[in-house]
Design a protein around this motif. Structure first.
Motif, mmCIF file in Angstrom:
data_model
loop_
_atom_site.group_PDB
_atom_site.id
_atom_site.type_symbol
_atom_site.label_atom_id
_atom_site.label_comp_id
_atom_site.label_asym_id
_atom_site.label_seq_id
_atom_site.Cartn_x
_atom_site.Cartn_y
_atom_site.Cartn_z
ATOM 1 N N LEU A 63 0.833 -1.201 0.000
ATOM 2 C CA LEU A 63 0.000 0.000 0.000
ATOM 3 C C LEU A 63 0.867 1.250 0.000
ATOM 4 O O LEU A 63 0.606 2.189 -0.763
ATOM 5 N N PHE A 64 1.885 1.273 0.840
ATOM 6 C CA PHE A 64 2.768 2.442 0.898
ATOM 7 C C PHE A 64 3.407 2.709 -0.468
ATOM 8 O O PHE A 64 3.505 3.855 -0.908
ATOM 9 N N ALA A 65 3.828 1.639 -1.135
ATOM 10 C CA ALA A 65 4.484 1.789 -2.437
ATOM 11 C C ALA A 65 3.504 2.237 -3.517
ATOM 12 O O ALA A 65 3.799 3.144 -4.307
ATOM 13 N N SER A 66 2.328 1.615 -3.556
ATOM 14 C CA SER A 66 1.373 1.916 -4.630
ATOM 15 C C SER A 66 0.750 3.298 -4.479
ATOM 16 O O SER A 66 0.364 3.920 -5.474
ATOM 17 N N GLN A 67 0.653 3.797 -3.237
ATOM 18 C CA GLN A 67 0.018 5.090 -2.989
ATOM 19 C C GLN A 67 1.011 6.171 -2.575
ATOM 20 O O GLN A 67 0.598 7.272 -2.189
ATOM 21 N N SER A 68 2.313 5.846 -2.608
ATOM 22 C CA SER A 68 3.363 6.801 -2.216
ATOM 23 C C SER A 68 3.105 7.374 -0.820
ATOM 24 O O SER A 68 3.109 8.591 -0.605
ATOM 25 N N ILE A 69 2.884 6.479 0.138
ATOM 26 C CA ILE A 69 2.594 6.877 1.519
ATOM 27 C C ILE A 69 3.867 6.799 2.356
ATOM 28 O O ILE A 69 4.581 5.787 2.324
ATOM 29 N N ASP A 70 4.159 7.846 3.096
ATOM 30 C CA ASP A 70 5.279 7.858 4.031
ATOM 31 C C ASP A 70 4.850 7.154 5.314
ATOM 32 O O ASP A 70 3.886 7.600 5.963
ATOM 33 N N PRO A 71 5.498 6.048 5.699
ATOM 34 C CA PRO A 71 5.110 5.354 6.934
ATOM 35 C C PRO A 71 5.065 6.278 8.150
ATOM 36 O O PRO A 71 4.257 6.067 9.060
ATOM 37 N N LYS A 72 5.906 7.299 8.158
ATOM 38 C CA LYS A 72 5.949 8.215 9.300
ATOM 39 C C LYS A 72 4.718 9.107 9.378
ATOM 40 O O LYS A 72 4.508 9.798 10.378
ATOM 41 N N SER A 73 3.895 9.098 8.317
ATOM 42 C CA SER A 73 2.694 9.934 8.320
ATOM 43 C C SER A 73 1.506 9.250 8.996
ATOM 44 O O SER A 73 0.474 9.887 9.242
ATOM 45 N N ILE A 74 1.634 7.962 9.294
ATOM 46 C CA ILE A 74 0.519 7.210 9.884
ATOM 47 C C ILE A 74 0.305 7.646 11.335
ATOM 48 O O ILE A 74 1.252 7.703 12.132
ATOM 49 N N ASP A 75 -0.956 7.920 11.683
ATOM 50 C CA ASP A 75 -1.304 8.378 13.031
ATOM 51 C C ASP A 75 -1.804 7.269 13.942
ATOM 52 O O ASP A 75 -1.772 7.408 15.169
ATOM 53 N N TYR A 76 -2.321 6.192 13.378
ATOM 54 C CA TYR A 76 -2.944 5.145 14.198
ATOM 55 C C TYR A 76 -2.978 3.866 13.370
ATOM 56 O O TYR A 76 -3.186 3.906 12.154
ATOM 57 N N LEU A 77 -2.804 2.729 14.033
ATOM 58 C CA LEU A 77 -2.830 1.431 13.373
ATOM 59 C C LEU A 77 -3.867 0.533 14.034
ATOM 60 O O LEU A 77 -3.830 0.311 15.251
ATOM 61 N N ILE A 78 -4.797 0.047 13.227
ATOM 62 C CA ILE A 78 -5.752 -0.972 13.677
ATOM 63 C C ILE A 78 -5.442 -2.242 12.914
ATOM 64 O O ILE A 78 -5.446 -2.243 11.676
ATOM 65 N N LEU A 79 -5.149 -3.330 13.620
ATOM 66 C CA LEU A 79 -4.883 -4.610 12.979
ATOM 67 C C LEU A 79 -5.963 -5.602 13.391
ATOM 68 O O LEU A 79 -6.095 -5.944 14.564
ATOM 69 N N CYS A 80 -6.745 -6.036 12.405
ATOM 70 C CA CYS A 80 -7.847 -6.963 12.655
ATOM 71 C C CYS A 80 -7.391 -8.379 12.349
ATOM 72 O O CYS A 80 -7.029 -8.694 11.212
ATOM 73 N N THR A 81 -7.396 -9.244 13.365
ATOM 74 C CA THR A 81 -6.982 -10.636 13.168
ATOM 75 C C THR A 81 -7.551 -11.518 14.265
ATOM 76 O O THR A 81 -7.776 -11.072 15.395
ATOM 77 N N LYS A 125 -13.236 5.571 11.468
ATOM 78 C CA LYS A 125 -14.104 6.728 11.237
ATOM 79 C C LYS A 125 -14.291 7.523 12.538
ATOM 80 O O LYS A 125 -14.210 8.753 12.546
ATOM 81 N N GLY A 126 -14.535 6.819 13.637
ATOM 82 C CA GLY A 126 -14.733 7.490 14.918
ATOM 83 C C GLY A 126 -13.500 8.248 15.375
ATOM 84 O O GLY A 126 -13.594 9.371 15.888
ATOM 85 N N LEU A 127 -12.332 7.645 15.194
ATOM 86 C CA LEU A 127 -11.083 8.299 15.587
ATOM 87 C C LEU A 127 -10.846 9.571 14.787
ATOM 88 O O LEU A 127 -10.400 10.598 15.326
ATOM 89 N N ILE A 128 -11.139 9.518 13.498
ATOM 90 C CA ILE A 128 -10.902 10.673 12.632
ATOM 91 C C ILE A 128 -11.948 11.761 12.852
ATOM 92 O O ILE A 128 -11.613 12.943 13.008
ATOM 93 N N GLU A 129 -13.210 11.376 12.912
ATOM 94 C CA GLU A 129 -14.265 12.383 12.988
ATOM 95 C C GLU A 129 -14.426 12.975 14.384
ATOM 96 O O GLU A 129 -15.134 13.968 14.557
ATOM 97 N N SER A 130 -13.761 12.376 15.384
ATOM 98 C CA SER A 130 -13.690 12.992 16.709
ATOM 99 C C SER A 130 -12.399 13.793 16.877
ATOM 100 O O SER A 130 -12.057 14.219 17.983
ATOM 101 N N ASN A 131 -11.669 13.949 15.759
ATOM 102 C CA ASN A 131 -10.449 14.768 15.708
ATOM 103 C C ASN A 131 -9.324 14.251 16.611
ATOM 104 O O ASN A 131 -8.479 15.027 17.061
ATOM 105 N N GLN A 132 -9.293 12.939 16.834
ATOM 106 C CA GLN A 132 -8.179 12.358 17.586
ATOM 107 C C GLN A 132 -6.960 12.153 16.693
ATOM 108 O O GLN A 132 -5.827 12.285 17.153
ATOM 109 N N VAL A 133 -7.210 11.802 15.429
ATOM 110 C CA VAL A 133 -6.122 11.547 14.482
ATOM 111 C C VAL A 133 -6.533 12.053 13.104
ATOM 112 O O VAL A 133 -7.714 12.297 12.843
ATOM 113 N N LYS A 134 -5.551 12.173 12.217
ATOM 114 C CA LYS A 134 -5.822 12.598 10.846
ATOM 115 C C LYS A 134 -5.995 11.415 9.900
ATOM 116 O O LYS A 134 -6.629 11.533 8.851
ATOM 117 N N ASN A 135 -5.385 10.273 10.264
ATOM 118 C CA ASN A 135 -5.516 9.094 9.408
ATOM 119 C C ASN A 135 -5.350 7.833 10.229
ATOM 120 O O ASN A 135 -4.800 7.863 11.338
#
Length: 336
Positions: A63-81, A125-135
């Motif tokens: 995903l980072f490669a295909s969308q040119s995303i800087d890993p350092k720009s990530i604000d929060y990680l949710i891993l579903c497993t 969605k809740g994290l972003i729309e409550s202004n806790q994180v940007k992404n």
């Protein structure tokens, strides 16, 4: 600030388990008949040294490669497993470190399967729309092949391993993720369970899941599925879930451009399609080369539909998951 899906990619482990191999090892399974009903011809399986964190990291890197995303720009990680590397630490923390994400972010596991992508998007969605994180980086990853008993006809031909990574970002435009609907029915939990390898004796919780009762020698996990009960449960809850989503979004079925349901098996989702009256051209079927990949089945189908131009910017897509828990959930996203 509203949440939108900004990018999606996935990873499949290179090892492929074919129907021909299964037929050679278990000719009495009559795998051709199983395939005719499930629609599954091959499935990808993790190698001995490949684990859920391995697949998750590779999906995120793609995903980072295909969308040119800087890993350092990530604000929060949710891993579903539901196949974590360990009881603890959380797999999300392992992935945060391996991806080189900042330490000043949240990283959490969501323990849910077939409906887990919906629940994870709702949390993002809740994290972003409550202004806790940007992404939020949402990763779904499973290594079901390690949990299924290799001699179990009801699970080994069905489940595959995979991971998918989705970036959810804030946007100033009107909301792109709407109509979230959730459901849980723990009474049905014994119908889909991994009875061994945990702290509680699974045989007392789900007697029919005991490997001895199933004529199997345990592999330490012995995933069990009552296929008929899961089928009946799905037919009970999915039509009502669809109706609730449409009501909450003020949309009609005809106004939905594409439908991506959890890819449980071909027979089940085709039955649902016909029951709901959805045209084949608007309905995702991505199971023949994957099997049931749990929480990753919806994002993989979304990525493939986008790549094949079945959905494009502005498309309204209904996503709906159902299964283990028992649980279900759905939403509508506007493709951006």
């Amino acid at each position: 600030m509203s949440a939108q899906l900004s990018g999606i990619d996935y990873f499949l482990p290179p090892t492929v388990l074919t129907n021909a191999y299964i037929d050679e090892k278990f000719p009495d399974w009559k795998i051709d008949k199983v395939a005719a009903k499930t629609g599954i011809m091959t499935r990808h399986v993790a190698g001995t040294e490949e684990f859920t964190s391995s697949l998750a990291v590779k999906a995120a890197l793609q995903l980072f490669a295909s969308q040119s995303i800087d890993p350092k720009s990530i604000d929060y990680l949710i891993l579903c497993t539901q196949s974590p590397d360990f009881f603890l630490p959380s797999t999300a923390c392992l992935v945060q470190d391996e991806l080189g994400l900042r330490t000043e972010i949240g990283a959490v596991d969501v323990n849910l399967g077939c409906s887990g992508y919906i629940y994870s998007l709702g949390m993002a969605k809740g994290l972003i729309e409550s202004n806790q994180v940007k992404n939020v980086l949402v990763i779904t990853a499973e290594t079901h092949s390690k949990l299924a008993n290799p001699n179990d006809k009801s699970t080994r031909p069905i489940f595959g391993d995979a991971a998918a990574a989705t970036l959810i970002e804030g946007t100033a435009v009107s909301t792109r993720l709407t109509g979230f609907t959730y459901g849980s029915d723990g009474l049905g939990g014994p119908s889909l369970v991994i009875p061994n390898g945990s702290l509680r004796a699974g045989g007392s919780y789900s007697p029919r899941s005991s490997p001895t009762a199933r004529g199997l020698e345990t592999n330490g996990y012995d995933m069990y599925m009552d296929g008929l009960e899961i089928f009946n449960f799905t037919l009970r809850v999915v039509p009502d879930c669809v109706a609730q989503i449409l009501d909450r979004t003020a949309l009609t079925l005809d106004e939905i451009d594409y439908f991506v349901f959890h890819q449980a098996n071909g027979y089940l989702i085709e039955h649902l399609r016909k029951k709901l009256g959805i045209d084949k051209s608007k309905f995702a079927v991505e199971i023949a080369d994957l099997g049931n990949t749990g929480s990753s089945s919806i994002p993989i189908a979304l990525a493939r539909a986008s790549g094949e131009n079945k959905i494009r910017k502005g498309s309204k897509v209904m996503i709906l998951g159902f299964g283990v828990g028992l649980s279900w959930g759905g939403a509508v996203l506007e493709w951006s």
